[in-house]
Design an enzyme around this catalytic site. Structure first.
Site, mmCIF file in Angstrom:
data_model
loop_
_atom_site.group_PDB
_atom_site.id
_atom_site.type_symbol
_atom_site.label_atom_id
_atom_site.label_comp_id
_atom_site.label_asym_id
_atom_site.label_seq_id
_atom_site.Cartn_x
_atom_site.Cartn_y
_atom_site.Cartn_z
ATOM 1 N N THR A 172 0.820 -1.213 0.000
ATOM 2 C CA THR A 172 0.000 0.000 0.000
ATOM 3 C C THR A 172 0.855 1.266 0.000
ATOM 4 O O THR A 172 1.989 1.250 0.495
ATOM 5 C CB THR A 172 -0.895 -0.003 1.252
ATOM 6 O OG1 THR A 172 -1.507 1.269 1.404
ATOM 7 C CG2 THR A 172 -0.100 -0.304 2.527
ATOM 8 N N ASP A 173 0.280 2.351 -0.498
ATOM 9 C CA ASP A 173 0.982 3.642 -0.444
ATOM 10 C C ASP A 173 1.091 4.168 0.987
ATOM 11 O O ASP A 173 1.862 5.096 1.253
ATOM 12 C CB ASP A 173 0.289 4.678 -1.351
ATOM 13 C CG ASP A 173 -1.170 4.928 -1.004
ATOM 14 O OD1 ASP A 173 -1.703 4.270 -0.086
ATOM 15 O OD2 ASP A 173 -1.788 5.792 -1.666
ATOM 16 N N GLU A 174 0.317 3.581 1.903
ATOM 17 C CA GLU A 174 0.321 4.096 3.284
ATOM 18 C C GLU A 174 1.661 3.888 3.985
ATOM 19 O O GLU A 174 1.902 4.487 5.032
ATOM 20 C CB GLU A 174 -0.779 3.425 4.097
ATOM 21 C CG GLU A 174 -2.146 3.749 3.566
ATOM 22 C CD GLU A 174 -3.255 3.330 4.510
ATOM 23 O OE1 GLU A 174 -2.977 3.088 5.696
ATOM 24 O OE2 GLU A 174 -4.396 3.244 4.048
ATOM 25 N N TYR A 233 -1.693 -0.712 11.071
ATOM 26 C CA TYR A 233 -1.858 -1.372 9.765
ATOM 27 C C TYR A 233 -0.708 -1.019 8.820
ATOM 28 O O TYR A 233 -0.028 -1.910 8.279
ATOM 29 C CB TYR A 233 -3.200 -0.977 9.112
ATOM 30 C CG TYR A 233 -3.236 -1.253 7.620
ATOM 31 C CD1 TYR A 233 -3.256 -2.561 7.135
ATOM 32 C CD2 TYR A 233 -3.220 -0.209 6.695
ATOM 33 C CE1 TYR A 233 -3.263 -2.820 5.760
ATOM 34 C CE2 TYR A 233 -3.228 -0.458 5.327
ATOM 35 C CZ TYR A 233 -3.246 -1.768 4.866
ATOM 36 O OH TYR A 233 -3.246 -2.011 3.517
ATOM 37 N N LYS A 293 2.344 -3.350 7.195
ATOM 38 C CA LYS A 293 2.603 -3.515 5.758
ATOM 39 C C LYS A 293 4.037 -3.068 5.435
ATOM 40 O O LYS A 293 4.725 -3.703 4.626
ATOM 41 C CB LYS A 293 1.599 -2.705 4.923
ATOM 42 C CG LYS A 293 0.167 -3.204 4.975
ATOM 43 C CD LYS A 293 -0.046 -4.598 4.392
ATOM 44 C CE LYS A 293 0.150 -4.672 2.893
ATOM 45 N NZ LYS A 293 -0.252 -6.005 2.360
HETATM 46 P P1 NAD Z 1 -9.593 -7.471 2.365
HETATM 47 O O1 NAD Z 1 -9.598 -7.259 3.840
HETATM 48 O O2 NAD Z 1 -10.841 -7.203 1.594
HETATM 49 O O3 NAD Z 1 -9.170 -8.981 2.043
HETATM 50 C C1 NAD Z 1 -8.130 -9.627 2.713
HETATM 51 C C2 NAD Z 1 -8.288 -11.127 2.486
HETATM 52 O O4 NAD Z 1 -7.193 -11.764 3.151
HETATM 53 C C3 NAD Z 1 -9.576 -11.712 3.076
HETATM 54 O O5 NAD Z 1 -10.191 -12.582 2.166
HETATM 55 C C4 NAD Z 1 -9.096 -12.463 4.310
HETATM 56 O O6 NAD Z 1 -9.907 -13.585 4.638
HETATM 57 C C5 NAD Z 1 -7.698 -12.880 3.885
HETATM 58 N N1 NAD Z 1 -6.830 -13.132 5.039
HETATM 59 C C6 NAD Z 1 -6.660 -12.332 6.137
HETATM 60 N N2 NAD Z 1 -5.796 -12.912 6.986
HETATM 61 C C7 NAD Z 1 -5.396 -14.092 6.413
HETATM 62 C C8 NAD Z 1 -4.521 -15.133 6.806
HETATM 63 N N3 NAD Z 1 -3.849 -15.072 7.977
HETATM 64 N N4 NAD Z 1 -4.348 -16.185 5.977
HETATM 65 C C9 NAD Z 1 -5.024 -16.257 4.792
HETATM 66 N N5 NAD Z 1 -5.887 -15.311 4.387
HETATM 67 C C10 NAD Z 1 -6.064 -14.239 5.185
HETATM 68 O O7 NAD Z 1 -8.380 -6.611 1.826
HETATM 69 P P2 NAD Z 1 -8.222 -5.851 0.433
HETATM 70 O O8 NAD Z 1 -8.723 -4.484 0.582
HETATM 71 O O9 NAD Z 1 -8.707 -6.732 -0.643
HETATM 72 O O10 NAD Z 1 -6.616 -5.757 0.370
HETATM 73 C C11 NAD Z 1 -5.851 -6.803 -0.226
HETATM 74 C C12 NAD Z 1 -4.391 -6.423 -0.202
HETATM 75 O O11 NAD Z 1 -4.184 -5.212 -0.911
HETATM 76 C C13 NAD Z 1 -3.836 -6.174 1.206
HETATM 77 O O12 NAD Z 1 -2.540 -6.707 1.264
HETATM 78 C C14 NAD Z 1 -3.807 -4.657 1.328
HETATM 79 O O13 NAD Z 1 -2.796 -4.239 2.210
HETATM 80 C C15 NAD Z 1 -3.509 -4.260 -0.096
HETATM 81 N N6 NAD Z 1 -3.987 -2.941 -0.489
HETATM 82 C C16 NAD Z 1 -5.290 -2.588 -0.298
HETATM 83 C C17 NAD Z 1 -5.740 -1.343 -0.740
HETATM 84 C C18 NAD Z 1 -7.185 -0.937 -0.570
HETATM 85 O O14 NAD Z 1 -7.540 0.172 -0.965
HETATM 86 N N7 NAD Z 1 -8.061 -1.764 -0.043
HETATM 87 C C19 NAD Z 1 -4.840 -0.474 -1.347
HETATM 88 C C20 NAD Z 1 -3.493 -0.853 -1.515
HETATM 89 C C21 NAD Z 1 -3.093 -2.105 -1.096
HETATM 90 O O1 TDX Z 2 -16.820 6.109 7.619
HETATM 91 C C1 TDX Z 2 -15.735 6.582 7.241
HETATM 92 N N1 TDX Z 2 -15.602 7.939 7.138
HETATM 93 C C2 TDX Z 2 -14.455 8.537 6.725
HETATM 94 O O2 TDX Z 2 -14.392 9.770 6.655
HETATM 95 C C3 TDX Z 2 -14.611 5.741 6.879
HETATM 96 C C4 TDX Z 2 -14.727 4.248 6.979
HETATM 97 C C5 TDX Z 2 -13.469 6.365 6.448
HETATM 98 N N2 TDX Z 2 -13.373 7.710 6.372
HETATM 99 C C6 TDX Z 2 -12.147 8.324 5.837
HETATM 100 C C7 TDX Z 2 -10.841 7.828 6.381
HETATM 101 C C8 TDX Z 2 -9.921 7.981 5.193
HETATM 102 O O3 TDX Z 2 -9.461 9.319 5.103
HETATM 103 O O4 TDX Z 2 -12.134 7.958 4.439
HETATM 104 C C9 TDX Z 2 -10.800 7.701 3.983
HETATM 105 C C10 TDX Z 2 -10.706 6.276 3.455
HETATM 106 O O5 TDX Z 2 -10.860 5.402 4.566
HETATM 107 P P1 TDX Z 2 -10.693 3.798 4.418
HETATM 108 O O6 TDX Z 2 -11.668 3.287 3.428
HETATM 109 O O7 TDX Z 2 -10.706 3.229 5.785
HETATM 110 O O8 TDX Z 2 -9.271 3.697 3.716
HETATM 111 P P2 TDX Z 2 -7.784 4.108 4.162
HETATM 112 O O9 TDX Z 2 -7.654 4.218 5.622
HETATM 113 O O10 TDX Z 2 -7.380 5.274 3.313
HETATM 114 O O11 TDX Z 2 -6.993 2.779 3.690
HETATM 115 C C11 TDX Z 2 -7.336 2.131 2.440
HETATM 116 O O12 TDX Z 2 -6.406 2.437 1.442
HETATM 117 C C12 TDX Z 2 -5.096 1.919 1.578
HETATM 118 C C13 TDX Z 2 -7.405 0.615 2.630
HETATM 119 O O13 TDX Z 2 -8.364 0.296 3.633
HETATM 120 C C14 TDX Z 2 -6.055 0.051 2.954
HETATM 121 O O14 TDX Z 2 -6.119 -1.372 3.032
HETATM 122 C C15 TDX Z 2 -5.098 0.430 1.857
HETATM 123 O O15 TDX Z 2 -3.822 0.017 2.190
#
Ligand code: NAD
Ligand code: TDX
Length: 351
Positions: free
Chosen positions: A140-142, A167, A171
């Site tokens: 992630t960019d975080e 988190y 990562k």
């Molecule tokens: P998500 O929470 O929707 O899915 C995560 C999946 O991993 C789930 O299916 C969960 O059951 C599985 N999991 C969790 N712990 C596990 C374990 N110990 N063993 C096997 N499986 C396990 O997450 P997402 O939003 O789909 O993110 C996927 C990946 O992308 C993550 O690595 C996250 O850091 C990265 N990422 C997410 C975002 C975003 O915006 N959501 C952005 C950049 C990177």
């Molecule tokens: O109810 C809300 N109200 C609100 O203002 C929620 C759930 C979030 N927020 C804000 C927090 C953040 O500024 O919205 C923005 C996005 O929040 P999230 O969806 O929780 O994302 P963020 O914390 O930015 O992280 C996401 O992007 C990077 C993913 O969850 C991560 O897994 C990924 O690495």
């Protein structure tokens, strides 16, 4: 099985897979992982094994309809070496999505984040090291911390690590492990750091699906703090095509940032959702801010674009958002059962 990029000594590999490959996708029943599995089935000849623990964030339904002769689900923990070992041994490549992924949860209980994101990644790295299997680590960019709102800078591959939350720190830790395993043990790995994803099958705890489903259920969207925090949105299909480009053409040991120039403030995203439903743009519930809330993320993805020729398909955020809203309207049976529990957790924190 196919000829794999990165076999042998040369670090730079630019040949694509030329035969069907066996790919292990960890976390493939989650939001982004399941979208990637659909992308693989639609765009490649790969055979896929999903390894997923099926936590609260997963959904087996997201894998429904995929051909059984090409995709199988193994339920298990990436931190369990006995489960991981044989699956890695039979694979040509591992694409590692599995993680605890929600910042707010990491503030309430960081332990599973350290266990899955750091220990789990370590277990996978040891297995790919033993079996010389190509590894792609999805991050992630975080990990770079945040930028000021008035800063003209964006994150690049050279930005120093400065994670803010449990988190993002977990990562960042996993990214460091991958780099060390490349340098110390010659593991054939790449890393990608992507910005905020949106699209179908995202858990309703996350910002965009939470607000869409709040509005569908007749409540006001709930925005943290002053709502001016900026996220750089990318459609999850574009994330998938970027990961495939890196897996098949990326240079071993390299990191690629993935982003689609989608910077938007949270309040602007919420206003777009309200507009879509014909509701007043100020119909917003302002709630307690997130502790340590990162101000702004922004990705400079020039390396990925120039080196691998990748371009996002979803250039128009409003169109991608409209398609995502339509998906949540049509799939209430999927998200309704998890909605009540999710909101109860937020309510307990005043959010
Ligand atoms: P998500 O929470 O929707 O899915 C995560 C999946 O991993 C789930 O299916 C969960 O059951 C599985 N999991 C969790 N712990 C596990 C374990 N110990 N063993 C096997 N499986 C396990 O997450 P997402 O939003 O789909 O993110 C996927 C990946 O992308 C993550 O690595 C996250 O850091 C990265 N990422 C997410 C975002 C975003 O915006 N959501 C952005 C950049 C990177
Ligand atoms: O109810 C809300 N109200 C609100 O203002 C929620 C759930 C979030 N927020 C804000 C927090 C953040 O500024 O919205 C923005 C996005 O929040 P999230 O969806 O929780 O994302 P963020 O914390 O930015 O992280 C996401 O992007 C990077 C993913 O969850 C991560 O897994 C990924 O690495």
């Amino acid at each position: 099985m196919g000829n794999l990029p990165g076999r042998g000594d040369g670090p730079a590999v630019n040949s694509a897979y030329d035969d069907p490959v066996q790919i292990l996708v960890t976390g493939g029943a989650g939001f982004i992982g399941s979208n990637f599995v659909h992308h693989l089935v639609a765009n490649t000849d790969a055979y896929v094994t999903v390894l997923d623990k099926l936590t609260y964030a997963s959904s087996e339904a997201s894998l429904r309809g995929l051909p059984e002769d090409r995709v199988r689900l193994v339920v298990g923990d990436i931190a369990d070496a006995a489960v991981v070992e044989p699956l890695v041994a039979e694979s040509d490549a591992v694409v590692h999505y599995a993680a605890e992924s929600h910042n707010d949860n990491s503030l309430s209980d960081p332990a599973p984040f350290v266990q899955t994101n750091i220990v789990g990644t370590f277990v996978l790295l040891e297995a790919v090291r033993r079996h010389d299997v190509r590894f792609h680590h999805v991050s992630t960019d975080e990990v770079y911390g945040d930028l000021d709102l008035d800063d003209l800078k964006r994150f690049t591959e050279d930005t120093p690590y400065q994670p803010s939350s449990p988190y993002s720190a977990s990562k960042a830790g996993s990214d460091h492990l991958v780099r060390a395993w490349v340098r110390s043990f010659g593991v054939r790995a790449t890393i990608s750091n992507c910005s905020n994803n949106y699209g179908p099958w995202q858990h309703v705890e996350k910002f965009i699906p939470r607000q869409i489903t709040e509005v569908i259920e007749g409540r006001r969207p709930r925005v943290y703090g002053d709502g001016l925090n900026v996220r750089d949105w990318i459609h999850t299909d574009d994330h998938s095509s970027a990961v495939w480009a890196i897996l098949s053409h990326g240079r071993i040991g390299e990191t690629y940032l993935i982003g689609a120039d989608g910077e938007k403030s949270n309040v602007d995203v919420v206003r777009a959702i309200l507009r879509h439903f014909g509701r007043p743009e100020d119909d917003i519930e302002w709630v307690t801010d997130r502790a340590g809330h990162d101000r702004r993320y922004a990705i400079e993805s020039g390396k990925l674009r120039s080196e691998l020729g990748w371009e996002p398909k979803y250039q128009d955020f409003d169109k991608g958002l409209a398609a995502t809203i339509a998906w949540y309207q049509e799939n209430a049976a999927w998200w309704s059962p998890m909605k009540h529990e999710t909101e109860a957790k937020y309510a307990a924190k005043g959010q």
